[in-house]
Design a protein around this motif. Sequence first.
Motif, PDB file in Angstrom:
ATOM      1  N   TRP A  89      37.130  40.209  43.398  1.00 17.29           N
ATOM      2  CA  TRP A  89      38.055  39.255  42.779  1.00 17.29           C
ATOM      3  C   TRP A  89      38.635  38.363  43.847  1.00 17.29           C
ATOM      4  N   THR A  90      39.141  37.226  43.427  1.00 19.23           N
ATOM      5  CA  THR A  90      39.834  36.346  44.365  1.00 19.23           C
ATOM      6  C   THR A  90      41.193  36.008  43.770  1.00 19.23           C
ATOM      7  N   ILE A  91      42.159  35.885  44.672  1.00 22.77           N
ATOM      8  CA  ILE A  91      43.506  35.536  44.237  1.00 22.77           C
ATOM      9  C   ILE A  91      43.825  34.167  44.825  1.00 22.77           C
ATOM     10  N   SER A  92      44.310  33.257  43.995  1.00 22.47           N
ATOM     11  CA  SER A  92      44.608  31.916  44.499  1.00 22.47           C
ATOM     12  C   SER A  92      45.751  31.999  45.522  1.00 22.47           C
ATOM     13  N   PRO A  93      45.817  31.046  46.471  1.00 21.62           N
ATOM     14  CA  PRO A  93      46.834  31.131  47.537  1.00 21.62           C
ATOM     15  C   PRO A  93      48.256  31.237  46.989  1.00 21.62           C
ATOM     16  N   ASP A  94      48.536  30.610  45.857  1.00 17.20           N
ATOM     17  CA  ASP A  94      49.905  30.718  45.333  1.00 17.20           C
ATOM     18  C   ASP A  94      50.124  32.006  44.533  1.00 17.20           C
ATOM     19  N   GLY A  95      49.095  32.853  44.446  1.00 19.09           N
ATOM     20  CA  GLY A  95      49.242  34.152  43.782  1.00 19.09           C
ATOM     21  C   GLY A  95      49.281  34.084  42.267  1.00 19.09           C
ATOM     22  N   MET A  96      49.005  32.890  41.710  1.00 20.99           N
ATOM     23  CA  MET A  96      49.152  32.759  40.259  1.00 20.99           C
ATOM     24  C   MET A  96      47.851  33.021  39.495  1.00 20.99           C
ATOM     25  N   LEU A 140      51.626  40.559  29.014  1.00 18.27           N
ATOM     26  CA  LEU A 140      52.355  39.414  28.464  1.00 18.27           C
ATOM     27  C   LEU A 140      52.733  38.419  29.564  1.00 18.27           C
ATOM     28  N   GLN A 141      52.631  38.837  30.817  1.00 16.10           N
ATOM     29  CA  GLN A 141      52.902  37.928  31.931  1.00 16.10           C
ATOM     30  C   GLN A 141      51.763  36.926  32.122  1.00 16.10           C
ATOM     31  N   VAL A 142      50.640  37.195  31.481  1.00 12.22           N
ATOM     32  CA  VAL A 142      49.478  36.319  31.654  1.00 12.22           C
ATOM     33  C   VAL A 142      49.656  35.068  30.799  1.00 12.22           C
ATOM     34  N   LYS A 143      49.541  33.907  31.464  1.00 17.13           N
ATOM     35  CA  LYS A 143      49.712  32.655  30.723  1.00 17.13           C
ATOM     36  C   LYS A 143      48.405  32.249  30.054  1.00 17.13           C
ATOM     37  N   LYS A 144      47.307  32.481  30.779  1.00 19.46           N
ATOM     38  CA  LYS A 144      46.014  32.011  30.269  1.00 19.46           C
ATOM     39  C   LYS A 144      44.915  32.989  30.664  1.00 19.46           C
ATOM     40  N   PHE A 145      44.049  33.298  29.729  1.00 14.33           N
ATOM     41  CA  PHE A 145      42.917  34.178  30.003  1.00 14.33           C
ATOM     42  C   PHE A 145      41.647  33.392  29.684  1.00 14.33           C
ATOM     43  N   GLU A 146      40.776  33.210  30.655  1.00 11.03           N
ATOM     44  CA  GLU A 146      39.550  32.423  30.405  1.00 11.03           C
ATOM     45  C   GLU A 146      38.318  33.236  30.784  1.00 11.03           C
ATOM     46  N   VAL A 147      37.316  33.200  29.908  1.00 15.45           N
ATOM     47  CA  VAL A 147      36.025  33.795  30.242  1.00 15.45           C
ATOM     48  C   VAL A 147      35.165  32.663  30.812  1.00 15.45           C
ATOM     49  N   THR A 156      45.570  33.550  34.546  1.00 14.14           N
ATOM     50  CA  THR A 156      46.594  32.738  35.198  1.00 14.14           C
ATOM     51  C   THR A 156      47.954  33.278  34.785  1.00 14.14           C
ATOM     52  N   TYR A 157      48.792  33.512  35.788  1.00 17.10           N
ATOM     53  CA  TYR A 157      50.117  34.072  35.513  1.00 17.10           C
ATOM     54  C   TYR A 157      51.187  32.993  35.492  1.00 17.10           C
ATOM     55  N   LYS A 158      52.319  33.328  34.839  1.00 15.05           N
ATOM     56  CA  LYS A 158      53.433  32.377  34.813  1.00 15.05           C
ATOM     57  C   LYS A 158      54.043  32.251  36.195  1.00 15.05           C
ATOM     58  N   ALA A 164      50.426  42.858  39.143  1.00 15.77           N
ATOM     59  CA  ALA A 164      49.456  42.402  38.149  1.00 15.77           C
ATOM     60  C   ALA A 164      48.072  42.958  38.420  1.00 15.77           C
ATOM     61  N   LEU A 165      47.680  42.968  39.680  1.00 10.94           N
ATOM     62  CA  LEU A 165      46.314  43.367  40.012  1.00 10.94           C
ATOM     63  C   LEU A 165      46.026  44.780  39.503  1.00 10.94           C
ATOM     64  N   THR A 166      46.969  45.692  39.778  1.00 14.13           N
ATOM     65  CA  THR A 166      46.721  47.075  39.352  1.00 14.13           C
ATOM     66  C   THR A 166      46.842  47.240  37.845  1.00 14.13           C
ATOM     67  N   SER A 167      47.504  46.293  37.195  1.00 14.78           N
ATOM     68  CA  SER A 167      47.610  46.426  35.742  1.00 14.78           C
ATOM     69  C   SER A 167      46.235  46.322  35.086  1.00 14.78           C
ATOM     70  N   TRP A 168      45.265  45.799  35.822  1.00 14.34           N
ATOM     71  CA  TRP A 168      43.901  45.723  35.269  1.00 14.34           C
ATOM     72  C   TRP A 168      43.173  47.041  35.467  1.00 14.34           C
ATOM     73  N   GLY A 169      43.957  48.096  35.526  1.00 12.03           N
ATOM     74  CA  GLY A 169      43.394  49.435  35.696  1.00 12.03           C
ATOM     75  C   GLY A 169      42.586  49.905  34.519  1.00 12.03           C
ATOM     76  N   ASN A 170      43.225  50.575  33.612  1.00  7.76           N
ATOM     77  CA  ASN A 170      42.410  51.330  32.671  1.00  7.76           C
ATOM     78  C   ASN A 170      42.614  51.001  31.209  1.00  7.76           C
ATOM     79  N   LEU A 171      43.533  50.089  30.907  1.00  4.12           N
ATOM     80  CA  LEU A 171      43.984  50.056  29.523  1.00  4.12           C
ATOM     81  C   LEU A 171      43.180  49.163  28.587  1.00  4.12           C
TER      82      LEU A 171
END
Lengths: 542, 332
Positions: A89-96, A140-147, A156-158, A164-171
């Motif tokens: 994965w890559t995280i944008s420099p502003d972390g969003m 719910l912190q996610v502003k936009k989800f794109e495939v 994209t986060y607010k 956030a990264l670890t929230s993509w764990g198991n659920l």
Amino acid sequence: MNISHILNHFFVFLFFIFAFIECPNLYATQPPDYAYGDAIVEGTIGEPSTLIPMLAGDSASHNVAGMIFNGIVKYNTDLKVIGDLAESWTISPDGMVITFRLRKGVRWADGVEFTAGDVLFGFKTIIDEKTPTPYKEDYLQVKKFEVLDKYTFRVTYKKPFAPALTSWGNLIVLPRHLLEGKDITKTDFGRNPIGTGPYKLKKWVSGQEVVLDSNKDYFQGRPYIDRYIYRVIPDTATMFLELQAGGIDIMGLTPIQYTKQTNTNFFKANFQKFRYPIFSYTYLGFNLKHPWFKDKRVRQAIAYAIDKNEIIDVVLFGLGSPATGPYVPNTWPYNPNVKKYEFNPEKARELLKEAGWKDTDGDGIVEKDGRPFKFTILTNMGNRQRINTATIIQYRLAKIGIKVDIRLLEWSTFINEFIDKRRFEAVLLGWSIGLDPDQYDIWHSSKTRPKEFNFVSYANPLVDELLEKGRRTFDIEQRKKAYYKIQEILADELPYIFLYVPDAIPIVHARIKGIKPSPIGISYNLHEWYVPKRLQRYSIEP
Amino acid sequence: MISYLIKRLLEMIPTFFGITLLSFFIIHLAPGKPTDVLTEMNPKITPEAREKLERYYGLDKPIIVQYGMWLKRIVKLDFGESFSGDRRPVIEKIWDKKKPLLERRLFITFMINTLSMFLIFIIAIPIGISSAVRQYSLYDKITTTSVFIGFAMPSFWLALLMMMLFGVHLNWLPISGLKSMNYDSLALSGKIKDIILHLLMPIFVSSFGGLAGLSRYMRSSMLEVLRQDYVKTARAKGLSEKQVIYRHAFRNALLPIITLLGLSVPGLIGGSVIFENIFGIPGMGQLFFMGVMTRDYPLIMGILTIGAALTLIGNIFADIGYMLADPRIRAK
């Protein structure tokens, strides 16, 4: 849900995230006795309620579901986040913005390929108004989800949000091709799940057992153990007898079972015991609104009067370590250099005196403004370790002239009537802690409303600032700096007296090989566990 | 007699709703909600998420409205859906038609309790009679003492002792559960044997505690009858002691036991919480315990309702039994 429950829950979550680590050299170094086959039987106190992780609140469900489903990411044994279904994965420099690239060729147990569409489906399901899940907050912190394509998705986060990264764990991984257009609370998917994990459900007999068969097409390689059976045994004493009679292979021990009851030749010959710190701590928390506990010197005096090592020796039979802050020793956010309060009753008495508490009438209890120093420690019923800890504290504080009463409460009454309504002077409780060090909800001054978790009413603007800083950056060094500082402040101000970090002490049958203990436990490499052919106990028909 | 029965049946209706109303309110009076299991002391969960969950389960409505909703369903014999993660209908949890009879919770508990009740009756009645006949003898004292030891011994303790002896040391009996892991591969006779072996200890433990009460009851009932004039008459007529006891006294002494039998009907499905948990038996007791621990209101109410209905039916049976046994009641 009591703390031990949450603890369990947390373990399971851990297990889940770590479920299976890659070991590229496995085949190169494979010892000659590696073999497929056999079964492992684990005792479980509670039965799963559903195998859809986002709907399950109990540890038993997460435990079993963790064998059937994968997350997008997981932790490795060094507590670093690594890919599970994600390759990178890559995280944008502003972390969003986080862009995940998924592994190619992963298949659901029914043969259909796993794609980014499944993640989108899981994401939509968890944030859906109609999905009764307690876990949607991070999503719910996610502003936009794109495939972006079959194997890539972008969130994209607010605002930047490190957990956030670890929230993509198991659920949120769910098979779209099976569930789209259906109400997941009404389907029988929770009892007949299809996942991508190392095991798949074979049968589930309510109240008796859940039987899993290995997934021969598992993307990290076929697990060696062909079958994993959870036997529902609601009573821990019965479970221990089953262990001795050969009815189960794995269970978590209590400290007395670990040190005394399994110290026999029988257990030494037939079982292997493990020990590692649990991601949790037990603490004595003060109501900082109470006039007596507003004074830092009083809290420090109490800290000096308590001997943490004594508590660990007596209550945990030595199976734990002293806590100095809200993190587990030897993990990256843990600051080893904070102020420690070595047992020193003399110093405690001095501090009390400084704060104006003196025994003027000679009854052995210190007074101030004519009022004797008496307070009550509340804790929950049914947790013997906590009750014993409270008793030791009571004894030690009596030595410095503070009279302590202990009151035991049924868990729900405790939380609803006392914690939520702030009707306490001091509480003895525990927190289980996530692998992400963010503890905004426990220490931030904005989190003191009813039902929120800063119930001791701790407020420190600097800590607030550092907590915010810590969750807004992905840079581990910067985060470390923030959390180190927070621990220094907490150790000085002592809103809690951090008491101990208990050890997890599981026992596993000796025939099961390939277990590599690590700071995160033993189950992370379960698909590499095996039983040499000559030691196999069960024959499994495919 | 018919009109008496109809009257009794009609009386049952308000009693039944009274019981459910009380149960419903008492359950809701206890602190804690079903959603607490999901949300309590978990920092990841916001108060908003908690409220949403409460709305989802209808817990935000006043209790009386919730009771009304429950009542509306129950008259259609709909017990609702469990609050646990699987959201299965309560009735399916208790009596899953898709499963073999032996795996349905209600049947398992019913079977174990019927067997142990049977055991209690066939052991306690002779003990009671023989103690009464030989009142204050050494035999009477020994049986009294031993049944009271059984009565006083906590069943969980007895269960653990037996598991340790028969399960771990002697390795004769399985410790917990209802079936072995290789059950499916066994032949029919093997399956039957397997289940019997699993049931021996639970049935023994659940019977042991019940012996004292019933045998003492039988003893005092018998003693009372033995003092009656007709027994004296029978003896005076020169009947043998055997005839006096078994033909004249025994039948009359059994009357109160019929009432007891009727009243034990609800016990056939409840009262198994402790030993079902210890022996890991998937019955109603275990289900009820899990329901209470997770505040699963529909499940608790479902089991309580069935229990209430059975209690009332048991009472009617007791009445009928009495009427059949005692002509004086029939005449009334």
